[in-house]
Write a protein that holds these residues in place. Structure first.
Motif, PDB file in Angstrom:
ATOM      1  N   LEU A 121      -1.148  23.038 -21.180  1.00  0.00           N
ATOM      2  CA  LEU A 121      -2.453  22.384 -21.041  1.00  0.00           C
ATOM      3  C   LEU A 121      -2.521  20.993 -21.684  1.00  0.00           C
ATOM      4  CD1 LEU A 121      -5.009  25.325 -21.417  1.00  0.00           C
ATOM      5  CD2 LEU A 121      -4.434  24.037 -19.362  1.00  0.00           C
ATOM      6  N   PRO A 122      -1.981  20.786 -22.904  1.00  0.00           N
ATOM      7  CA  PRO A 122      -2.041  19.432 -23.485  1.00  0.00           C
ATOM      8  C   PRO A 122      -1.388  18.376 -22.596  1.00  0.00           C
ATOM      9  CG  PRO A 122      -1.423  21.017 -25.163  1.00  0.00           C
ATOM     10  CD  PRO A 122      -1.381  21.742 -23.848  1.00  0.00           C
ATOM     11  N   PHE A 123      -0.345  18.754 -21.902  1.00  0.00           N
ATOM     12  CA  PHE A 123       0.372  17.793 -21.066  1.00  0.00           C
ATOM     13  C   PHE A 123      -0.364  17.543 -19.745  1.00  0.00           C
ATOM     14  CE2 PHE A 123       3.344  19.880 -23.907  1.00  0.00           C
ATOM     15  CZ  PHE A 123       3.876  18.767 -24.559  1.00  0.00           C
ATOM     16  N   VAL A 124      -1.073  18.561 -19.259  1.00  0.00           N
ATOM     17  CA  VAL A 124      -1.930  18.347 -18.087  1.00  0.00           C
ATOM     18  C   VAL A 124      -3.080  17.417 -18.462  1.00  0.00           C
ATOM     19  CG1 VAL A 124      -3.379  19.445 -16.342  1.00  0.00           C
ATOM     20  CG2 VAL A 124      -1.308  20.599 -17.136  1.00  0.00           C
ATOM     21  N   LEU A 125      -3.620  17.587 -19.674  1.00  0.00           N
ATOM     22  CA  LEU A 125      -4.679  16.694 -20.146  1.00  0.00           C
ATOM     23  C   LEU A 125      -4.155  15.267 -20.276  1.00  0.00           C
ATOM     24  CD1 LEU A 125      -6.442  18.814 -22.932  1.00  0.00           C
ATOM     25  CD2 LEU A 125      -7.081  18.562 -20.522  1.00  0.00           C
ATOM     26  N   ALA A 126      -2.900  15.126 -20.705  1.00  0.00           N
ATOM     27  CA  ALA A 126      -2.299  13.793 -20.813  1.00  0.00           C
ATOM     28  C   ALA A 126      -2.185  13.140 -19.434  1.00  0.00           C
ATOM     29  CB  ALA A 126      -0.918  13.895 -21.467  1.00  0.00           C
ATOM     30  N   ILE A 127      -1.841  13.934 -18.421  1.00  0.00           N
ATOM     31  CA  ILE A 127      -1.779  13.411 -17.059  1.00  0.00           C
ATOM     32  C   ILE A 127      -3.176  13.025 -16.579  1.00  0.00           C
ATOM     33  CG2 ILE A 127      -1.266  14.010 -14.659  1.00  0.00           C
ATOM     34  CD1 ILE A 127       0.991  15.791 -15.730  1.00  0.00           C
ATOM     35  N   ALA A 128      -4.176  13.839 -16.950  1.00  0.00           N
ATOM     36  CA  ALA A 128      -5.555  13.506 -16.595  1.00  0.00           C
ATOM     37  C   ALA A 128      -5.950  12.166 -17.217  1.00  0.00           C
ATOM     38  CB  ALA A 128      -6.497  14.611 -17.075  1.00  0.00           C
ATOM     39  N   ALA A 129      -5.582  11.977 -18.488  1.00  0.00           N
ATOM     40  CA  ALA A 129      -5.896  10.712 -19.159  1.00  0.00           C
ATOM     41  C   ALA A 129      -5.210   9.542 -18.476  1.00  0.00           C
ATOM     42  CB  ALA A 129      -5.474  10.788 -20.640  1.00  0.00           C
TER      43      ALA A 129
ATOM     44  N   GLY B 254     -14.367  20.033 -20.408  1.00  0.00           N
ATOM     45  CA  GLY B 254     -14.434  20.149 -18.954  1.00  0.00           C
ATOM     46  C   GLY B 254     -15.646  19.453 -18.377  1.00  0.00           C
ATOM     47  N   ILE B 255     -16.793  19.597 -19.043  1.00  0.00           N
ATOM     48  CA  ILE B 255     -18.017  18.945 -18.565  1.00  0.00           C
ATOM     49  C   ILE B 255     -17.862  17.434 -18.602  1.00  0.00           C
ATOM     50  CG2 ILE B 255     -20.470  18.566 -19.076  1.00  0.00           C
ATOM     51  CD1 ILE B 255     -20.565  21.457 -20.117  1.00  0.00           C
ATOM     52  N   VAL B 256     -17.334  16.907 -19.706  1.00  0.00           N
ATOM     53  CA  VAL B 256     -17.139  15.457 -19.832  1.00  0.00           C
ATOM     54  C   VAL B 256     -16.162  14.955 -18.775  1.00  0.00           C
ATOM     55  CG1 VAL B 256     -16.172  13.664 -21.312  1.00  0.00           C
ATOM     56  CG2 VAL B 256     -17.724  15.362 -22.279  1.00  0.00           C
ATOM     57  N   THR B 257     -15.087  15.704 -18.543  1.00  0.00           N
ATOM     58  CA  THR B 257     -14.100  15.311 -17.537  1.00  0.00           C
ATOM     59  C   THR B 257     -14.717  15.289 -16.146  1.00  0.00           C
ATOM     60  OG1 THR B 257     -12.318  16.281 -18.862  1.00  0.00           O
ATOM     61  CG2 THR B 257     -11.855  15.876 -16.535  1.00  0.00           C
TER      62      THR B 257
ATOM     63  N   ILE C 168      -9.805  18.971 -13.781  1.00  0.00           N
ATOM     64  CA  ILE C 168     -11.066  19.550 -14.259  1.00  0.00           C
ATOM     65  C   ILE C 168     -10.836  20.968 -14.767  1.00  0.00           C
ATOM     66  CG2 ILE C 168     -13.333  20.393 -13.512  1.00  0.00           C
ATOM     67  CD1 ILE C 168     -13.474  17.957 -11.630  1.00  0.00           C
ATOM     68  N   ALA C 169     -10.065  21.751 -14.015  1.00  0.00           N
ATOM     69  CA  ALA C 169      -9.778  23.129 -14.433  1.00  0.00           C
ATOM     70  C   ALA C 169      -9.024  23.149 -15.762  1.00  0.00           C
ATOM     71  CB  ALA C 169      -8.970  23.847 -13.352  1.00  0.00           C
ATOM     72  N   ALA C 170      -8.028  22.269 -15.905  1.00  0.00           N
ATOM     73  CA  ALA C 170      -7.253  22.223 -17.147  1.00  0.00           C
ATOM     74  C   ALA C 170      -8.143  21.854 -18.325  1.00  0.00           C
ATOM     75  CB  ALA C 170      -6.112  21.221 -17.005  1.00  0.00           C
ATOM     76  N   ALA C 171      -9.073  20.933 -18.112  1.00  0.00           N
ATOM     77  CA  ALA C 171      -9.981  20.528 -19.184  1.00  0.00           C
ATOM     78  C   ALA C 171     -10.885  21.690 -19.594  1.00  0.00           C
ATOM     79  CB  ALA C 171     -10.814  19.329 -18.739  1.00  0.00           C
ATOM     80  N   PHE C 172     -11.415  22.420 -18.622  1.00  0.00           N
ATOM     81  CA  PHE C 172     -12.282  23.558 -18.937  1.00  0.00           C
ATOM     82  C   PHE C 172     -11.505  24.665 -19.647  1.00  0.00           C
ATOM     83  CE2 PHE C 172     -15.618  21.988 -16.059  1.00  0.00           C
ATOM     84  CZ  PHE C 172     -16.750  22.371 -16.771  1.00  0.00           C
ATOM     85  N   MET C 173     -10.254  24.848 -19.275  1.00  0.00           N
ATOM     86  CA  MET C 173      -9.453  25.898 -19.909  1.00  0.00           C
ATOM     87  C   MET C 173      -9.090  25.540 -21.342  1.00  0.00           C
ATOM     88  SD  MET C 173      -7.074  26.927 -16.642  1.00  0.00           S
ATOM     89  CE  MET C 173      -6.207  28.260 -17.475  1.00  0.00           C
TER      90      MET C 173
END
Length: 259
Positions: A205-213, A144-147, A133-138
């Motif tokens: 951050l893009p790679f943290v988002l990839a892990i989130a996905a 971040g809201i959608v996540t 969530i933090a990575a998405a907001f950053m």
């Protein structure tokens, strides 16, 4: 409102408020709850897949030119969550009885251990949710809201299942509630640590988002969808498809409207 405040508020939504919502859900009579829970699960599948493919991955792709490494990150994320589940640290239970949590009738020690493992796994999972969530907001406040909404969508049915396992393990209702709330606070810890550790690592951050996905995809495909196959009636299948599409639509509309 500062970015850190946004992160804490929506981490609270994905963590503690999900526990509160699940606790209220348990007040519904058992038969009605059992009928409603699969519908929540179907909606959560759509929300998770929608957030992964319509929000997280597009933002991740837009943040790096190394698409090959990004794809590898998603793949490794899926394999990593598989291993975590194997270690009973990622196991979700969206039914009051499941093979991962139900001990043998005579195994009292295993019965108590199931409740402890649920709390440990829940704490680990909520910590990771906070980081995501933090990575998405950053990356983008709207992302971040959608996540956070997608996290909350699948946390509520998960917490209902966790409550059921804790009660079966001998926890009182009050004790199960208190320990579940404590486990949910790791979402805030994960979010806070991620905010400060990722502040100077924008390239990560893009790679943290990839892990989130990959997390959302794994939960939806490996954990939630198999449960839907237990209901094979045509009417049930139609309901499942409609609710999955509704979950996707909510994420799509939320993401497009916020932007």
């Amino acid at each position: 409102m500062s970015l850190f405040t946004w992160i804490l508020l929506f981490s609270l939504l994905g963590g503690v408020l999900s526990v509160l919502a699940a606790a209220l859900f348990l007040l519904i009579p058992g038969f009605t709850r059992e009928r409603l829970l699969p519908h929540f699960v179907s909606f959560a599948i759509g929300a998770l897949l929608g957030a992964a493919f319509l929000a997280l991955l597009p933002h991740a792709l837009g943040g790096t030119d190394d698409f090959h490494l990004l794809g590898m990150t998603v793949l490794l994320g899926l394999l990593g969550f598989f291993l975590l589940e194997k270690m009973v640290l990622w196991r979700h239970c969206h039914h009051e009885v499941c093979e991962a949590h139900t001990p043998e009738p005579h195994a009292h020690d295993n019965h108590n251990a199931a409740g402890t493992l649920i709390l440990i796994g829940d704490g680990v999972h909520n910590f990771v949710d906070g980081v995501l969530i933090a990575a998405a907001f950053m990356t983008d406040i709207h992302l971040g809201i959608v996540t956070a909404l997608a996290v909350a969508a699948h946390e509520i049915p998960q917490e209902v299942g966790d409550f059921a396992v804790l009660l079966q393990s001998g926890f009182s209702r009050r004790k199960a509630f208190v320990f579940n709330v404590l486990a949910s606070l790791t979402t805030l810890i994960g979010a806070g640590l991620a905010y400060y550790s990722l502040a100077d690592m924008q390239q990560a951050l893009p790679f943290v988002l990839a892990i989130a996905a990959s997390s959302f995809i794994y939960i939806a495909v490996a954990d939630l969808i198999p449960g839907l196959h237990k209901r094979v009636e045509f009417s049930q299948t139609v309901q499942q498809i409609i609710l999955i599409l509704l979950g996707v639509a909510v994420i799509y509309l939320a993401h497009s409207t916020l932007h």
